[in-house]
Write a protein that holds these residues in place. Structure first.
Motif, PDB file in Angstrom:
ATOM      1  N   CYS A  25      10.382   6.518   2.352  1.00  0.00           N
ATOM      2  CA  CYS A  25      10.335   6.835   0.921  1.00  0.00           C
ATOM      3  C   CYS A  25       9.091   7.651   0.583  1.00  0.00           C
ATOM      4  CB  CYS A  25      10.363   5.552   0.092  1.00  0.00           C
ATOM      5  SG  CYS A  25      11.969   4.723   0.080  1.00  0.00           S
ATOM      6  N   LEU A  26       7.999   7.357   1.255  1.00  0.00           N
ATOM      7  CA  LEU A  26       6.774   8.125   1.036  1.00  0.00           C
ATOM      8  C   LEU A  26       6.978   9.584   1.425  1.00  0.00           C
ATOM      9  CD1 LEU A  26       3.779   8.360   0.338  1.00  0.00           C
ATOM     10  CD2 LEU A  26       3.253   7.573   2.669  1.00  0.00           C
ATOM     11  N   GLU A  27       7.636   9.806   2.547  1.00  0.00           N
ATOM     12  CA  GLU A  27       7.898  11.182   2.981  1.00  0.00           C
ATOM     13  C   GLU A  27       8.815  11.903   1.998  1.00  0.00           C
ATOM     14  OE1 GLU A  27       6.364  12.760   5.472  1.00  0.00           O
ATOM     15  OE2 GLU A  27       5.199  10.901   5.554  1.00  0.00           O
ATOM     16  N   ARG A  31      16.861   8.726  -5.793  1.00  0.00           N
ATOM     17  CA  ARG A  31      16.255   9.844  -5.070  1.00  0.00           C
ATOM     18  C   ARG A  31      16.021   9.505  -3.598  1.00  0.00           C
ATOM     19  NH1 ARG A  31      13.991  13.271  -9.085  1.00  0.00           N
ATOM     20  NH2 ARG A  31      13.869  12.270 -11.136  1.00  0.00           N
ATOM     21  N   TYR A  32      16.080   8.218  -3.281  1.00  0.00           N
ATOM     22  CA  TYR A  32      15.787   7.760  -1.921  1.00  0.00           C
ATOM     23  C   TYR A  32      17.032   7.151  -1.274  1.00  0.00           C
ATOM     24  CZ  TYR A  32      11.268   8.063  -4.242  1.00  0.00           C
ATOM     25  OH  TYR A  32      10.188   8.498  -4.972  1.00  0.00           O
ATOM     26  N   ARG A  33      18.191   7.652  -1.665  1.00  0.00           N
ATOM     27  CA  ARG A  33      19.450   7.050  -1.221  1.00  0.00           C
ATOM     28  C   ARG A  33      19.637   7.111   0.298  1.00  0.00           C
ATOM     29  NH1 ARG A  33      21.023  11.859  -3.758  1.00  0.00           N
ATOM     30  NH2 ARG A  33      21.359  10.730  -5.702  1.00  0.00           N
ATOM     31  N   GLN A  34      18.889   7.979   0.975  1.00  0.00           N
ATOM     32  CA  GLN A  34      19.030   8.075   2.434  1.00  0.00           C
ATOM     33  C   GLN A  34      18.705   6.763   3.138  1.00  0.00           C
ATOM     34  OE1 GLN A  34      17.346  10.186   0.423  1.00  0.00           O
ATOM     35  NE2 GLN A  34      17.129  12.230   1.330  1.00  0.00           N
ATOM     36  N   VAL A  35      17.829   5.967   2.525  1.00  0.00           N
ATOM     37  CA  VAL A  35      17.411   4.723   3.184  1.00  0.00           C
ATOM     38  C   VAL A  35      18.279   3.533   2.769  1.00  0.00           C
ATOM     39  CG1 VAL A  35      15.033   5.548   3.339  1.00  0.00           C
ATOM     40  CG2 VAL A  35      15.713   4.123   1.391  1.00  0.00           C
ATOM     41  N   LEU A  87       0.827  -1.212   0.000  1.00  0.00           N
ATOM     42  CA  LEU A  87       0.000   0.000   0.000  1.00  0.00           C
ATOM     43  C   LEU A  87       0.859   1.259   0.000  1.00  0.00           C
ATOM     44  CD1 LEU A  87      -2.816  -1.078   2.495  1.00  0.00           C
ATOM     45  CD2 LEU A  87      -2.936  -0.955  -0.005  1.00  0.00           C
ATOM     46  N   MET A  88       1.974   1.223   0.714  1.00  0.00           N
ATOM     47  CA  MET A  88       2.898   2.356   0.697  1.00  0.00           C
ATOM     48  C   MET A  88       3.459   2.566  -0.706  1.00  0.00           C
ATOM     49  SD  MET A  88       3.245   4.006   3.531  1.00  0.00           S
ATOM     50  CE  MET A  88       2.724   3.815   5.232  1.00  0.00           C
TER      51      MET A  88
END
Length: 221
Positions: free
Chosen positions: A214-216, A152-156, A60-61
């Motif tokens: 990632c949603l944030e 774009r989500y490399r922080q995670v 769902l996310m």
């Protein structure tokens, strides 16, 4: 910067804490009732449903991120769009949710044995573990294919790498405990099986936390 990263990891910390509590409750309850530690981790038991709910939440996310990313591009080249990877992840984790509830990979194991007329041995009985490993390989190939969006989500990335290692460890422990040819002692074998299921739950919790992060991030793109 550290404060920002710490804030981004709070989702994973929350779900990880929740998973650890669920695992401890399942194991302690099983032992208190005189069962093996993985009694409530078996198919159809409480932790199977808990696992399925986590996988559904991840799906769902991914679906939510898909709509955030897809609305800015044309559908004419859908497979090249920023949202395509999230579309794939939505259906992928939805499939894993169904697999958790319906043991699809174990059904594939039995089907392959039947079609190829293979006798069950301790080795071939681990075919379903190989199928799960193929799931993981396919998942990683898809992520690599769509790496331009995922950068774009490399922080995670650190938590994601940890989740992958946990899944690999899960497959390893499942292979060890699948039959009693490697670990003959039944009690020890069941503890190894409990470890395998625990690793699965924790990996899912990390992935759920990652999907929340990632949603944030997607909301700000």
């Amino acid at each position: 910067m550290r404060t920002c990263e710490h804030a981004q990891f709070r989702s994973s910390q929350f779900f990880l804490s929740m998973d650890i509590v669920a695992i401890l409750v399942a194991i302690v309850s099983a032992l208190a009732l005189g069962h093996y530690p993985n009694e409530f981790m078996k198919e159809g038991e409480a932790l199977t449903w808990f696992s399925a709910l986590q996988l559904l939440a991840i799906a769902l996310m991914a679906g939510r991120i898909f709509f955030l990313r897809q609305r800015t591009v044309s559908f004419s080249k859908f497979w090249k769009s920023a949202g395509f990877i999230w579309f794939l992840l939505f259906w992928g984790f939805l499939f894993l949710c169904l697999d958790e509830l319906m043991a699809i990979h174990e059904g594939l194991d039995r089907t392959i044995h039947y079609i190829l007329d293979i006798d069950r041995t301790n080795l071939t009985d681990r075919l379903d573990d190989a199928i799960v490993l193929l799931y993981l390989c396919f998942f990683l190939v898809v992520l690599y294919w769509q790496r331009s969006e995922l950068q774009r989500y490399r922080q995670v990335a650190p938590l994601f790498k940890l989740a992958i290692w946990l899944v690999l460890a899960m497959i390893f422990f499942d292979t060890l405990s699948h039959t009693n040819d490697i670990i003959a002692d039944k009690t020890l074998n069941q503890w190894v099986a409990a470890t395998e299921d625990s690793l699965k739950i924790i990996a899912e919790g990390l992935l759920l936390g990652i999907s929340c992060d990632c949603l944030e991030i997607a909301k700000k793109l």
